[in-house]
Design a protein around this motif. Structure first.
Motif, PDB file in Angstrom:
ATOM      1  N   HIS A 191       0.823  -1.202   0.000  1.00 30.08           N
ATOM      2  CA  HIS A 191       0.000   0.000   0.000  1.00 30.08           C
ATOM      3  C   HIS A 191       0.865   1.263   0.000  1.00 30.08           C
ATOM      4  O   HIS A 191       0.546   2.257  -0.655  1.00 30.08           O
ATOM      5  N   ALA A 192       1.966   1.217   0.734  1.00 27.85           N
ATOM      6  CA  ALA A 192       2.835   2.396   0.841  1.00 27.85           C
ATOM      7  C   ALA A 192       3.582   2.670  -0.459  1.00 27.85           C
ATOM      8  O   ALA A 192       3.780   3.832  -0.841  1.00 27.85           O
ATOM      9  N   GLN A 193       4.008   1.608  -1.155  1.00 27.47           N
ATOM     10  CA  GLN A 193       4.865   1.777  -2.330  1.00 27.47           C
ATOM     11  C   GLN A 193       4.132   1.555  -3.652  1.00 27.47           C
ATOM     12  O   GLN A 193       4.660   1.906  -4.712  1.00 27.47           O
ATOM     13  N   GLY A 194       2.937   0.972  -3.578  1.00 26.77           N
ATOM     14  CA  GLY A 194       2.212   0.620  -4.796  1.00 26.77           C
ATOM     15  C   GLY A 194       2.433  -0.842  -5.132  1.00 26.77           C
ATOM     16  O   GLY A 194       3.570  -1.332  -5.050  1.00 26.77           O
ATOM     17  N   TRP A 195       1.354  -1.539  -5.500  1.00 28.17           N
ATOM     18  CA  TRP A 195       1.456  -2.981  -5.754  1.00 28.17           C
ATOM     19  C   TRP A 195       2.415  -3.285  -6.898  1.00 28.17           C
ATOM     20  O   TRP A 195       3.259  -4.182  -6.789  1.00 28.17           O
ATOM     21  N   LEU A 196       2.308  -2.562  -7.985  1.00 33.40           N
ATOM     22  CA  LEU A 196       3.162  -2.838  -9.135  1.00 33.40           C
ATOM     23  C   LEU A 196       4.616  -2.514  -8.834  1.00 33.40           C
ATOM     24  O   LEU A 196       5.522  -3.313  -9.122  1.00 33.40           O
ATOM     25  N   ARG A 197       4.843  -1.369  -8.223  1.00 30.86           N
ATOM     26  CA  ARG A 197       6.224  -0.966  -7.928  1.00 30.86           C
ATOM     27  C   ARG A 197       6.871  -1.916  -6.932  1.00 30.86           C
ATOM     28  O   ARG A 197       8.014  -2.333  -7.119  1.00 30.86           O
ATOM     29  N   ALA A 200       7.516  -5.352  -8.632  1.00 25.73           N
ATOM     30  CA  ALA A 200       8.646  -5.281  -9.555  1.00 25.73           C
ATOM     31  C   ALA A 200       9.970  -5.189  -8.794  1.00 25.73           C
ATOM     32  O   ALA A 200      10.974  -5.798  -9.185  1.00 25.73           O
ATOM     33  N   ARG A 201       9.954  -4.443  -7.698  1.00 28.41           N
ATOM     34  CA  ARG A 201      11.171  -4.301  -6.886  1.00 28.41           C
ATOM     35  C   ARG A 201      11.578  -5.636  -6.284  1.00 28.41           C
ATOM     36  O   ARG A 201      12.759  -5.994  -6.271  1.00 28.41           O
ATOM     37  N   ASN A 202      10.593  -6.397  -5.788  1.00 31.16           N
ATOM     38  CA  ASN A 202      10.893  -7.710  -5.213  1.00 31.16           C
ATOM     39  C   ASN A 202      11.480  -8.653  -6.262  1.00 31.16           C
ATOM     40  O   ASN A 202      12.443  -9.388  -6.000  1.00 31.16           O
ATOM     41  N   LEU A 203      10.884  -8.631  -7.472  1.00 34.99           N
ATOM     42  CA  LEU A 203      11.377  -9.505  -8.533  1.00 34.99           C
ATOM     43  C   LEU A 203      12.785  -9.110  -8.963  1.00 34.99           C
ATOM     44  O   LEU A 203      13.647  -9.974  -9.170  1.00 34.99           O
ATOM     45  N   TRP A 204      13.038  -7.809  -9.081  1.00 29.71           N
ATOM     46  CA  TRP A 204      14.371  -7.339  -9.461  1.00 29.71           C
ATOM     47  C   TRP A 204      15.403  -7.731  -8.403  1.00 29.71           C
ATOM     48  O   TRP A 204      16.518  -8.149  -8.734  1.00 29.71           O
ATOM     49  N   THR A 205      15.034  -7.613  -7.142  1.00 27.51           N
ATOM     50  CA  THR A 205      15.942  -8.013  -6.066  1.00 27.51           C
ATOM     51  C   THR A 205      16.260  -9.498  -6.145  1.00 27.51           C
ATOM     52  O   THR A 205      17.415  -9.918  -5.970  1.00 27.51           O
ATOM     53  N   LEU A 206      15.245 -10.319  -6.407  1.00 25.30           N
ATOM     54  CA  LEU A 206      15.451 -11.760  -6.538  1.00 25.30           C
ATOM     55  C   LEU A 206      16.392 -12.073  -7.701  1.00 25.30           C
ATOM     56  O   LEU A 206      17.325 -12.880  -7.560  1.00 25.30           O
ATOM     57  N   SER A 211      21.864 -13.596  -9.594  1.00 24.98           N
ATOM     58  CA  SER A 211      23.018 -13.276 -10.433  1.00 24.98           C
ATOM     59  C   SER A 211      24.307 -13.125  -9.633  1.00 24.98           C
ATOM     60  O   SER A 211      25.374 -12.928 -10.219  1.00 24.98           O
ATOM     61  N   GLY A 212      24.201 -13.180  -8.294  1.00 23.39           N
ATOM     62  CA  GLY A 212      25.400 -13.168  -7.471  1.00 23.39           C
ATOM     63  C   GLY A 212      25.644 -11.913  -6.661  1.00 23.39           C
ATOM     64  O   GLY A 212      26.664 -11.809  -5.968  1.00 23.39           O
ATOM     65  N   VAL A 213      24.726 -10.939  -6.706  1.00 22.35           N
ATOM     66  CA  VAL A 213      24.880  -9.741  -5.873  1.00 22.35           C
ATOM     67  C   VAL A 213      24.744 -10.131  -4.405  1.00 22.35           C
ATOM     68  O   VAL A 213      23.857 -10.913  -4.036  1.00 22.35           O
ATOM     69  N   SER A 214      25.595  -9.603  -3.549  1.00 21.80           N
ATOM     70  CA  SER A 214      25.614 -10.006  -2.152  1.00 21.80           C
ATOM     71  C   SER A 214      24.363  -9.544  -1.414  1.00 21.80           C
ATOM     72  O   SER A 214      23.815  -8.466  -1.707  1.00 21.80           O
ATOM     73  N   PRO A 215      23.890 -10.327  -0.440  1.00 19.38           N
ATOM     74  CA  PRO A 215      22.726  -9.917   0.349  1.00 19.38           C
ATOM     75  C   PRO A 215      22.924  -8.586   1.056  1.00 19.38           C
ATOM     76  O   PRO A 215      21.980  -7.812   1.203  1.00 19.38           O
ATOM     77  N   ASP A 216      24.145  -8.300   1.502  1.00 15.21           N
ATOM     78  CA  ASP A 216      24.400  -7.026   2.177  1.00 15.21           C
ATOM     79  C   ASP A 216      24.177  -5.851   1.226  1.00 15.21           C
ATOM     80  O   ASP A 216      23.558  -4.842   1.595  1.00 15.21           O
ATOM     81  N   ARG A 217      24.660  -5.989   0.007  1.00 12.72           N
ATOM     82  CA  ARG A 217      24.461  -4.923  -0.976  1.00 12.72           C
ATOM     83  C   ARG A 217      22.985  -4.803  -1.357  1.00 12.72           C
ATOM     84  O   ARG A 217      22.456  -3.699  -1.481  1.00 12.72           O
ATOM     85  N   LEU A 218      22.320  -5.928  -1.520  1.00 12.91           N
ATOM     86  CA  LEU A 218      20.895  -5.902  -1.831  1.00 12.91           C
ATOM     87  C   LEU A 218      20.097  -5.232  -0.723  1.00 12.91           C
ATOM     88  O   LEU A 218      19.169  -4.468  -0.986  1.00 12.91           O
ATOM     89  N   ALA A 219      20.463  -5.507   0.531  1.00  9.88           N
ATOM     90  CA  ALA A 219      19.737  -4.949   1.654  1.00  9.88           C
ATOM     91  C   ALA A 219      19.862  -3.439   1.704  1.00  9.88           C
ATOM     92  O   ALA A 219      18.915  -2.738   2.054  1.00  9.88           O
ATOM     93  N   GLN A 220      21.027  -2.919   1.336  1.00  2.00           N
ATOM     94  CA  GLN A 220      21.216  -1.468   1.331  1.00  2.00           C
ATOM     95  C   GLN A 220      20.252  -0.800   0.359  1.00  2.00           C
ATOM     96  O   GLN A 220      19.600   0.198   0.684  1.00  2.00           O
ATOM     97  N   GLY A 221      20.128  -1.362  -0.826  1.00  2.00           N
ATOM     98  CA  GLY A 221      19.212  -0.802  -1.805  1.00  2.00           C
ATOM     99  C   GLY A 221      17.767  -1.041  -1.441  1.00  2.00           C
ATOM    100  O   GLY A 221      16.910  -0.192  -1.680  1.00  2.00           O
ATOM    101  N   TYR A 222      17.478  -2.179  -0.836  1.00  6.48           N
ATOM    102  CA  TYR A 222      16.109  -2.546  -0.481  1.00  6.48           C
ATOM    103  C   TYR A 222      15.561  -1.596   0.560  1.00  6.48           C
ATOM    104  O   TYR A 222      14.400  -1.178   0.511  1.00  6.48           O
ATOM    105  N   ARG A 223      16.398  -1.221   1.527  1.00  5.98           N
ATOM    106  CA  ARG A 223      15.938  -0.313   2.586  1.00  5.98           C
ATOM    107  C   ARG A 223      15.683   1.094   2.058  1.00  5.98           C
ATOM    108  O   ARG A 223      14.851   1.823   2.592  1.00  5.98           O
ATOM    109  N   ARG A 224      16.387   1.484   1.009  1.00 10.48           N
ATOM    110  CA  ARG A 224      16.157   2.806   0.416  1.00 10.48           C
ATOM    111  C   ARG A 224      14.799   2.852  -0.276  1.00 10.48           C
ATOM    112  O   ARG A 224      14.168   3.871  -0.379  1.00 10.48           O
TER     113      ARG A 224
END
Length: 224
Positions: A191-197, A200-206, A211-224
């Motif tokens: 609800h806060a970010q929009g269902w589509l957005r 899509a963000r969850n799928l891109w993160t997955l 592809s090998g991006v580290s969880p720590d790096r992913l978490a930094q972007g995810y929290r933003r």
């Protein structure tokens, strides 16, 4: 015979959600299924810990990392089975019977996902999540019930801040099955970010994780 299931719930400032999650477990307590409640807290600054203790839960504490919190909680579990739930997820009425049936297996089980007050968008996202789960990739907000011995055999949760549920699901490949019960989770972030957005963000993160991006790096972007 001791009750078979230890419930493990990771929390971080989950005061508003935790009570509902725990209340939905009462039928399991009444049926003699639940041996203990373990809340693994990552340093909450609200009343999360007080709520957990008021419900009779054992509280373990440590740094705020979802994977690390889950690993600590599961390490403290004494039941033959572990039920992992997120604090903003509630098992819908009627879950006890299907869980009893699942205890006759030696496999890990996930619950069908639904969103509370999600509307059409919520049903579409939940439908995708349940399809993904049938392909062997359930997420943590669907809950996970598995034998403690199987959890240990696959190495448990890695201490990482994101994608810990995906890492465990991949380790459990071929040993996962659906449970005919529903885990209803909060749609607040959608609800806060929009269902589509958000979707899509969850799928891109997955995809980045695969592809090998580290969880720590992913978490930094995810929290933003």
């Amino acid at each position: 015979m001791r009750a078979p299931i230890s419930v493990v719930i990771p929390t971080l400032n989950a005061e508003a959600q935790l009570g509902g999650c725990l209340a939905a477990l009462v039928p399991g307590l009444e049926a003699g299924l639940i041996r203990e409640l373990i809340v693994s807290d990552g340093g909450s600054e609200d009343a999360t810990v007080a709520v957990a203790r008021a419900w009779g839960a054992e509280v373990v504490t440590g740094p705020p990392s979802r994977g690390g919190q889950l690993a600590r909680g599961c390490d403290a579990a004494q039941g033959a089975w572990i039920l992992i739930l997120h604090a903003d997820t509630q098992l819908r009425s009627g879950w006890v019977g299907p869980v009893i049936l699942h205890l006759d297996t030696r496999r890990a089980g996930w619950f069908r996902l639904a969103f509370a007050r999600g509307g059409l968008a919520g049903r579409i996202v939940a439908g995708w999540a349940n399809l993904r789960s049938r392909m062997g990739l359930p997420y943590g907000d669907q809950g996970l019930l598995l034998p403690r011995a199987l959890y240990a055999d696959v190495g448990g949760y890695p201490d990482q801040p994101l994608m810990e549920d995906v890492a465990l699901a991949r380790a459990l490949k071929g040993k996962l099955m659906g449970i005919e019960a529903v885990a209803e989770t909060s749609p607040a972030r959608y609800h806060a970010q929009g269902w589509l957005r958000r979707g899509a963000r969850n799928l891109w993160t997955l995809l980045r994780y695969f592809s090998g991006v580290s969880p720590d790096r992913l978490a930094q972007g995810y929290r933003r």
